[in-house]
Design an enzyme around this catalytic site. Structure first.
Site, mmCIF file in Angstrom:
data_model
loop_
_atom_site.group_PDB
_atom_site.id
_atom_site.type_symbol
_atom_site.label_atom_id
_atom_site.label_comp_id
_atom_site.label_asym_id
_atom_site.label_seq_id
_atom_site.Cartn_x
_atom_site.Cartn_y
_atom_site.Cartn_z
ATOM 1 N N GLU A 1 41.468 40.762 35.515
ATOM 2 C CA GLU A 1 41.553 42.213 35.653
ATOM 3 C C GLU A 1 42.992 42.704 35.602
ATOM 4 O O GLU A 1 43.250 43.841 35.207
ATOM 5 C CB GLU A 1 40.892 42.646 36.967
ATOM 6 C CG GLU A 1 40.378 44.073 36.946
ATOM 7 C CD GLU A 1 39.467 44.376 38.113
ATOM 8 O OE1 GLU A 1 38.422 44.984 37.888
ATOM 9 O OE2 GLU A 1 39.798 43.988 39.258
ATOM 10 N N HIS B 1 31.902 16.262 33.078
ATOM 11 C CA HIS B 1 30.831 15.753 32.224
ATOM 12 C C HIS B 1 30.290 16.835 31.302
ATOM 13 O O HIS B 1 29.240 16.657 30.677
ATOM 14 C CB HIS B 1 29.713 15.171 33.092
ATOM 15 C CG HIS B 1 30.173 14.042 33.948
ATOM 16 N ND1 HIS B 1 30.118 12.724 33.540
ATOM 17 C CD2 HIS B 1 30.742 14.031 35.186
ATOM 18 C CE1 HIS B 1 30.614 11.951 34.493
ATOM 19 N NE2 HIS B 1 31.000 12.722 35.500
ATOM 20 N N LYS C 1 31.933 51.770 33.561
ATOM 21 C CA LYS C 1 31.378 52.620 34.620
ATOM 22 C C LYS C 1 31.041 54.009 34.083
ATOM 23 O O LYS C 1 30.008 54.592 34.445
ATOM 24 C CB LYS C 1 32.379 52.746 35.777
ATOM 25 C CG LYS C 1 32.549 51.499 36.609
ATOM 26 C CD LYS C 1 33.519 51.744 37.746
ATOM 27 C CE LYS C 1 33.733 50.516 38.591
ATOM 28 N NZ LYS C 1 34.699 50.763 39.691
#
Length: 417
Positions: free
Chosen positions: A275, A296, A408
């Site tokens: 951010e 793995h 938003k």
């Protein structure tokens, strides 16, 4: 005290190149330490005494003790920076307070219903954390839990609600009108930098963490960073190398750890750098690996895939747990491990991975004395300070998040706000 080392078997950055870069950009370190003009509204986190004074710590401890005494369950309602730091410490230390649940970080109806089922029959307190009280997820979480508390406790419900928000916000207005305890989310601290104020410290204290040790780790790290110049300053050293690596095509940084208790710290770290730096078409993409499990899977790509990753390992010196492997009646062909401690085996796996990875990609190693409140404080401040420097070197604003605001805006439009 935290230490940092850097190794790269491919020698992508020469000593002379690094020294020249550190010398050329040394004014950035001085600016971060001493110049508050450019980002004065976002730098409240830099001085722990301002929001984590002796008086404030005592107030938080007193309220936390009340919750610890009366609650079986404590629900932390927040998203992103409003809960990541506290969750990192709570999950990392497994304190002795009430069980902590998390809400306001999802809008899945399944998860909401599962949480309400979990809370049935328990004595519940909640802490809603929202700086401007406009973010959808915590707003919904607070509405759901507020209704649940009212249905279970009636007029006593207000005593079980703690709100953490900006003074003057609508959340404060609601709190004053309804008798909720109100804590401060400082205007001068953004969510991802909010570990050392009421936002992070209160939930940590409820969960049984020693918040004074957290703050002391922050203070000691701050003192060291402010007193150290040039390449000896670990945050500047780290920030400079990661930016040089980015210029050479290293597009992602992976935070790797062999202690699963760092899982939620990694989520905090990812948000901090993603951010802060991911803007203006720039930034290093932060990812994490929980080892040895992820060796793995992504381990193959790290060593033999596209050369775009550098790695930062978290390492712990002091052993705090033990399990000795003993032989049984089954010939499983693992007898070479007889009598060995899992701590030792895990360490050897760490060292082997570090050795293998440094031969093919650049690697930092950040080592703390032990996994405790103090080292969490060190790590919080180290990475926040380094992120500020790194953003300045990158030429972006480390404290805004325009991309988040864009999603938003579209979401609120779709919902008819």
């Amino acid at each position: 005290m935290l230490t940092i080392t850097y190794r790269d078997g491919q020698n992508r950055i020469g000593t002379e190149e690094l020294n020249d870069y550190l010398q050329e950009h040394k004014t950035v370190l001085d600016q971060v330490k001493n110049d508050r003009r450019a980002y004065r509204d976002a730098l409240g986190w830099m001085d722990p005494e301002e929001w984590a004074s002796e008086q404030q710590l005592a107030c938080l401890e007193e309220k936390a003790e009340e919750v610890r005494k009366n609650a079986d369950a404590f629900v932390l309602i927040g998203v992103g920076g409003s809960n990541n730091a506290a969750r990192a410490v709570i999950k990392g230390l497994n304190g002795k307070g009430p069980r902590v649940y998390y809400a306001g970080n999802t809008i899945s109806p399944y998860q909401v219903n599962e949480l309400l089922k979990e809370l049935e029959g328990k004595s519940v307190y909640i802490n809603i954390i929202a700086k401007n009280f406009e973010t959808l997820e915590p707003g919904i979480g607070f509405r759901v839990l507020r209704k649940w508390l009212a249905g279970n406790y009636g007029a006593e419900a207000a005593k079980r609600m703690i709100a953490t928000g900006t003074p003057g916000s609508h959340l404060e207005k609601i709190s004053r009108e309804n008798g909720y305890t109100f804590l401060t989310f400082p205007e001068t601290i953004g969510g991802r930098y909010s570990a050392i104020c009421d936002v992070g410290l209160f939930p940590m204290a409820v969960a049984g963490a020693d918040i004074r040790k957290v703050v002391q780790g922050v203070k000691d790290m701050r003192k060291m960073l402010y007193e150290t110049e040039g390449a000896k300053n670990p945050a500047y050293y780290y920030a400079a190398i990661r930016n040089l690596l980015n210029q050479k095509g290293m597009m992602a940084e992976m935070l790797s750890f062999f202690e699963p208790r760092y899982r939620y710290f990694a989520k905090w770290w990812i948000q901090l750098f993603a951010e802060s730096e991911g803007k203006d078409g720039k930034g290093i993409y932060p990812i994490s690996a929980q080892c040895s499990e992820d060796l793995h899977s992504v381990g193959q790509f790290v060593q033999d895939g596209t050369p775009m990753i550098f790695e930062t390992f978290l390492d712990i010196k002091k052993q705090d747990a033990s399990y000795i492997l003993e032989k049984d009646l089954t010939d499983d062909r693992f007898d070479y491990l007889n009598g060995m401690d899992l701590w030792e085996i895990n360490k050897k796996a760490f060292e082997a991975t570090y050795k293998a990875h440094t031969q093919s990609l650049p690697c930092f190693r950040i080592q703390v004395e032990e996994l405790d409140e103090y080292s969490f404080g060190e790590l919080f401040y180290f990475f926040e300070f380094a992120c500020y420097i790194s953003g300045m070197l990158l030429g972006i604003n480390p404290f805004d998040q325009p991309g988040v605001e864009a999603y938003k805006r579209y979401m609120f439009e779709a919902l008819g706000k």
